[in-house]
Scaffold this motif. Structure first.
Motif, PDB file in Angstrom:
ATOM      1  N   LEU A 211       0.803  -1.224   0.000  1.00  0.00           N
ATOM      2  CA  LEU A 211       0.000   0.000   0.000  1.00  0.00           C
ATOM      3  C   LEU A 211       0.838   1.278   0.000  1.00  0.00           C
ATOM      4  CD1 LEU A 211      -2.766  -0.996   2.585  1.00  0.00           C
ATOM      5  CD2 LEU A 211      -2.808  -1.252   0.094  1.00  0.00           C
ATOM      6  N   GLY A 212       2.145   1.148   0.253  1.00  0.00           N
ATOM      7  CA  GLY A 212       3.004   2.319   0.275  1.00  0.00           C
ATOM      8  C   GLY A 212       2.810   3.213   1.479  1.00  0.00           C
ATOM      9  N   ILE A 213       2.313   2.663   2.582  1.00  0.00           N
ATOM     10  CA  ILE A 213       2.043   3.479   3.768  1.00  0.00           C
ATOM     11  C   ILE A 213       2.955   3.069   4.918  1.00  0.00           C
ATOM     12  CG2 ILE A 213      -0.327   4.098   3.197  1.00  0.00           C
ATOM     13  CD1 ILE A 213      -1.338   1.804   4.856  1.00  0.00           C
ATOM     14  N   ASP A 214       3.312   4.051   5.734  1.00  0.00           N
ATOM     15  CA  ASP A 214       4.185   3.831   6.876  1.00  0.00           C
ATOM     16  C   ASP A 214       3.375   3.764   8.162  1.00  0.00           C
ATOM     17  OD1 ASP A 214       7.093   3.764   6.153  1.00  0.00           O
ATOM     18  OD2 ASP A 214       6.527   5.601   5.095  1.00  0.00           O
ATOM     19  N   ALA A 215       4.047   3.307   9.218  1.00  0.00           N
ATOM     20  CA  ALA A 215       3.363   3.056  10.489  1.00  0.00           C
ATOM     21  C   ALA A 215       3.910   3.928  11.603  1.00  0.00           C
ATOM     22  CB  ALA A 215       3.503   1.583  10.880  1.00  0.00           C
TER      23      ALA A 215
END
Length: 459
Positions: free
Chosen positions: A411-415
């Motif tokens: 998804l190309g998302i960071d946490a």
């Protein structure tokens, strides 16, 4: 607004052990509990099947101008065994002092309830709270999130958000918040050595063949040097040295090696040169033996040469190492060092990619980092400082949470990962518990973080 402690008691009562089919009703019960609670909070809930346990996806807010946050958790828990070591029933939450005991209280039902409660408070105050929120709650984390990546790939558009917010990591003590910014990856495999076509009498046949147990011992002993380094060419080639700010943050914990040794029951550490024990478990890769199988395991003596011997091995990987790249380096060395007279088979098991996210205002912040992620880190920093009375520490952890890297890859998302579990919470062990003081502060922290993230500002 619901009482989070009473809701946590109800949640824990569902024996949701994903690893054991006999707990199927508990898995269904936990899934229905989470789905029902989110529906009561006004979320549109969808239960999406996977090859094993379904994933709950719950959404609210449709204004595309609002930031969009995914809050992750899991409704499955570890098996309660050994049952005779529990002082309270594992699936009957029990409060003693400032702790609530029960399987899943800390991993991950309590921390997830923290975020449920925080969102519930925000929506009770303002049903039109200007933040899009998607809860993703899976049922296979404790068995390696086997189907989670497939689920992500099949639902990419539905799950596209600005960042992931979750609490499935730890803090050093109730007075110090730690935010996890890096996780080690995992490469798990089993080495099997086969010799004769059946177990043999060691008196009649000993001394004329390579014993698979001896071969396994020689092979495994070759994989480390006496100073604790992994003895495989190329194993450390991609390792990036920790940034000075990371070592500074770790030093602020004030951890003492003597205390750590006493906690582990060790007389001395076996740490590679140049690293403290606290640095080694966060910044270095490892190769560990998790189990040896072969020959007679019962009481007394059985004079046998086994036909087979096995070793279970896991490697923890650090950022810049990949499971595929390290697999070739390690497997090539294992094959080259296999003693003659036995046949080698490598059984591959699960893998997880390492993950790291650099908070804003630190050196080497990645170019192109999501502005919402940067805002989220700053919002969390402010919220923690207000609630805990001191800023958080930003630390890598030694464990592996493969799904975090999957979220980044697919998804190309960071946490953003504020921890809520304490060392004494007994995760995965009997008498697991969750600190109620941490729970209360966690709810306030989560509420303030999300509120600050929703404040009008240029995105």
């Amino acid at each position: 607004m619901f009482d989070p402690i009473e809701k946590l008691k109800e949640y824990v009562s569902h024996a949701s052990v994903s690893a054991d089919p006999k707990y199927k009703s508990g898995m269904v019960g936990a899934q229905q509990f989470v789905s029902g609670l989110l529906q009561e909070m006004g979320f549109a809930v969808e239960v999406i099947p996977t090859a094993l346990h379904p994933v709950i996806v719950a959404k609210r807010g449709t204004n595309p101008a609002w930031p969009h946050v995914m809050i992750y958790g899991h409704y499955d828990v570890q098996p309660p065994d050994p049952m005779d070591l529990w002082k309270t029933p594992p699936f009957e939450a029990t409060i003693k002092g400032e702790r609530i005991y029960g399987r899943g209280t800390a991993d991950n039902k309590g921390p997830l309830m923290v975020h449920f409660a925080a969102v519930g408070r925000l929506l009770e105050k303002n049903p039109d709270f200007p933040l899009r929120i998607t809860f993703v709650v899976e049922g296979e984390e404790e068995i390696g999130s086997k189907n989670f990546k497939t689920f992500l790939m099949a639902n990419q558009e539905k799950l596209r958000t600005d960042l992931v917010f979750l609490s499935d990591t730890g803090i050093p003590n109730p007075d110090q918040m730690a935010v996890t910014v890096g996780l080690r990856g995992m490469l798990a495999f089993e080495v099997e050595l086969t010799g004769p076509n059946s177990d043999l009498h060691s008196g009649l046949h000993g001394g004329v063949l390579m014993n698979p147990l001896q071969a396994l011992a020689e092979l495994c002993a070759s994989l480390h040097t006496p100073d604790g380094r992994v003895n495989i060419p190329g194993f450390y080639d991609d390792v990036v040295e920790p940034e000075p700010w990371e070592r500074e943050q770790l030093a602020k914990l004030g951890l003492k090696e003597a205390d750590y040794a006493a906690f582990l029951g060790l007389k001395e550490f076996h740490t590679p040169p140049g690293y403290t024990p606290f640095e080694a478990i966060r910044f270095l890769p490892t190769l560990e033996f998790n189990g040896f199988i072969g020959g007679y395991q019962g009481e007394g003596t059985k004079t046998v040469i086994p036909a087979k011997a096995k070793a279970k091995i896991t490697c923890r990987l650090v950022p810049n190492q990949t499971p595929d790249g390290m697999k070739k380096v390690i497997f090539d060395a294992v094959r080259a060092r296999c003693p003659k007279g036995v046949t080698l088979t490598i059984h591959e098991q699960h893998v997880a990619t390492p993950y790291v996210a650099i908070p804003p205002d630190r050196t080497n912040t990645p170019a192109g980092q999501s502005p919402v992620l940067a805002r989220g880190f700053r919002a969390l920093d402010q919220a923690v400082t207000e609630v805990w009375g001191r800023p958080p520490l930003y630390l890598r952890e030694g464990g592996s949470v493969g799904l975090i890297a999957d979220l980044k890859q697919v998804l190309g998302i960071d946490a953003i990962m504020p921890g809520l579990c304490l060392p004494e919470d007994n995760l995965h062990a009997p008498n697991e518990s969750f600190h109620l003081g941490v729970m209360r502060k966690g709810i306030e922290m989560s509420e303030r973080t999300l509120a600050k993230l929703a404040e009008p500002t240029g995105r």
